[in-house]
Design an enzyme around this catalytic site. Sequence first.
Site, mmCIF file in Angstrom:
data_model
loop_
_atom_site.group_PDB
_atom_site.id
_atom_site.type_symbol
_atom_site.label_atom_id
_atom_site.label_comp_id
_atom_site.label_asym_id
_atom_site.label_seq_id
_atom_site.Cartn_x
_atom_site.Cartn_y
_atom_site.Cartn_z
ATOM 1 N N ARG A 21 0.825 -1.204 0.000
ATOM 2 C CA ARG A 21 0.000 0.000 0.000
ATOM 3 C C ARG A 21 0.861 1.256 0.000
ATOM 4 N NH1 ARG A 21 -5.518 -1.652 2.729
ATOM 5 N NH2 ARG A 21 -5.318 -3.903 2.606
ATOM 6 N N SER A 137 -19.764 -14.970 16.249
ATOM 7 C CA SER A 137 -19.293 -13.854 15.432
ATOM 8 C C SER A 137 -19.490 -14.143 13.945
ATOM 9 C CB SER A 137 -17.807 -13.609 15.721
ATOM 10 O OG SER A 137 -17.277 -12.572 14.936
ATOM 11 N N SER A 189 -18.974 -3.098 4.904
ATOM 12 C CA SER A 189 -18.518 -1.960 4.110
ATOM 13 C C SER A 189 -17.781 -2.313 2.832
ATOM 14 C CB SER A 189 -17.613 -1.073 4.962
ATOM 15 O OG SER A 189 -16.437 -1.780 5.331
ATOM 16 N N HIS A 217 -20.734 1.803 9.603
ATOM 17 C CA HIS A 217 -20.954 2.318 8.249
ATOM 18 C C HIS A 217 -22.424 2.663 7.995
ATOM 19 C CE1 HIS A 217 -16.907 1.730 6.594
ATOM 20 N NE2 HIS A 217 -16.848 0.718 7.452
ATOM 21 N N THR A 245 -19.213 4.890 15.059
ATOM 22 C CA THR A 245 -18.022 5.728 14.911
ATOM 23 C C THR A 245 -18.422 7.171 14.667
ATOM 24 O OG1 THR A 245 -15.938 5.998 13.698
ATOM 25 C CG2 THR A 245 -17.864 5.397 12.410
ATOM 26 N N LYS A 248 -16.673 8.585 10.357
ATOM 27 C CA LYS A 248 -17.139 8.340 8.996
ATOM 28 C C LYS A 248 -18.243 9.344 8.659
ATOM 29 C CE LYS A 248 -15.412 3.645 8.594
ATOM 30 N NZ LYS A 248 -14.483 3.690 9.722
ATOM 31 N N THR A 277 -6.183 5.154 28.266
ATOM 32 C CA THR A 277 -5.794 5.965 27.114
ATOM 33 C C THR A 277 -6.271 7.395 27.308
ATOM 34 O OG1 THR A 277 -5.751 6.012 24.689
ATOM 35 C CG2 THR A 277 -7.861 5.552 25.713
ATOM 36 N N THR A 278 -5.513 8.330 26.788
ATOM 37 C CA THR A 278 -5.871 9.738 26.905
ATOM 38 C C THR A 278 -7.173 10.018 26.178
ATOM 39 O OG1 THR A 278 -3.542 10.371 27.049
ATOM 40 C CG2 THR A 278 -5.092 12.094 26.397
ATOM 41 N N THR A 363 -7.990 -6.990 3.304
ATOM 42 C CA THR A 363 -9.268 -6.321 3.536
ATOM 43 C C THR A 363 -10.412 -7.107 2.914
ATOM 44 O OG1 THR A 363 -8.088 -4.205 3.521
ATOM 45 C CG2 THR A 363 -10.475 -4.125 3.306
#
Length: 409
Positions: A21, A137, A189, A217, A245, A248, A277-278, A363
Amino acid sequence: MNYEAAFDSAVRRVKAEGRYRVFANLMRKKGDFPNARWRTPDGDVRDVTVWCSNDYLGMGQIPCVVESMKSAIDEVGSGAGGTRNISGTTHYHVELEHSLADLHRKDAALLFTSGYIANEATLATLGKILPGLIIFSDELNHASMIEGVKGARCEKHVWRHNDIEHLEELLKAAPIDAPKVIAFESVYSMDGDIGPIEAVCDLAEKYNALTYLDEVHAVGLYGLRGAGIAERDGLMHRVDIIEGTLGKAFGVMGGYIAADGAIVDAIRSMAPGFIFTTALPPSLAAGARASVEYLKSSNHLREKHQERAATLKQRLADAGYPVMPSVTHIVPVKVGDPVLCKRITDRLLEDHGIYVQPINYPTVPRGTERLRLTPTPLHTDEMFDQLICALDQVWEEASAEGQDGLARA
């Protein structure tokens, strides 16, 4: 041990498979999305049109989002200053979580630094909270969900993609009194298909399981207020944990879950990916909240978005391109070869100013390499014309080189 040689060898293998990539060095033009500036490897700057952004509605550009972020910086500065537990929870974070809970009609919501972390941290933590948990799953779940399931360190079963009969077989074989979670997505997606939410909820009730739905998505894009496919289909109340999210359709950054208050409180108290985590910068939280609230009352954008996607699918199909079946806003065009896929996208960018990233393994499965086009409400008919004209030339050139996998109807 020659460490450098080992790393070089790993990269060479990726290149040999045609899936190395290269990142395009882009600068989006504020207020002129989907147009951008591309800095070439030679240092030149050229205008391009972006065809593969996950900023599906262009919300990262609209004034109310940008101004909210600027205002937050003026008021509190840049960073949050700590984790959410230690000085990093600001009023912006709290208000955003309230907005997200309201969006999904749930008791509470919890903000993470990304959708990836939301999935990984939540699913892994469910394994700690529920002794003897079994996770079911979908086989095409996102990598973040797969990592979360691994992190749960519990029994797991992978059910064939969207195969309700297979899922029931697996559920039926599990102990009825064992805690269970069914993890799946609404919009997948890469192919643009939709998970069978109602049927999964029916099975969850029948076999006493929790449902975990990734709407990454779909949030912002479906439903009267943009809460996703579950809202569109009148099923939000039947889904136990919804994950989404802010990076997006909402055009900013961050991930979240929305659920019953007890579930959210337990994840908040026990998930390392949240605790250690911050916190997101307050400006991002402010911009995300502005975007969420704007889209709750902007169904016209969603309608325009659907029209643009449907029109592009039809235009490409009419031109003979192998558009893969999709019932959502995702427009996948099959190439079927990683080297050709990259060659096509390179030529589109270099010769025609059209940026679309090649989608290759891991992917998508090998042999299904594709162009993944994501038209927005801001892509015009003229841009459609330019895209198809460029594709005609590039596709013909690749076909003339005697390569397989580029047949057109």
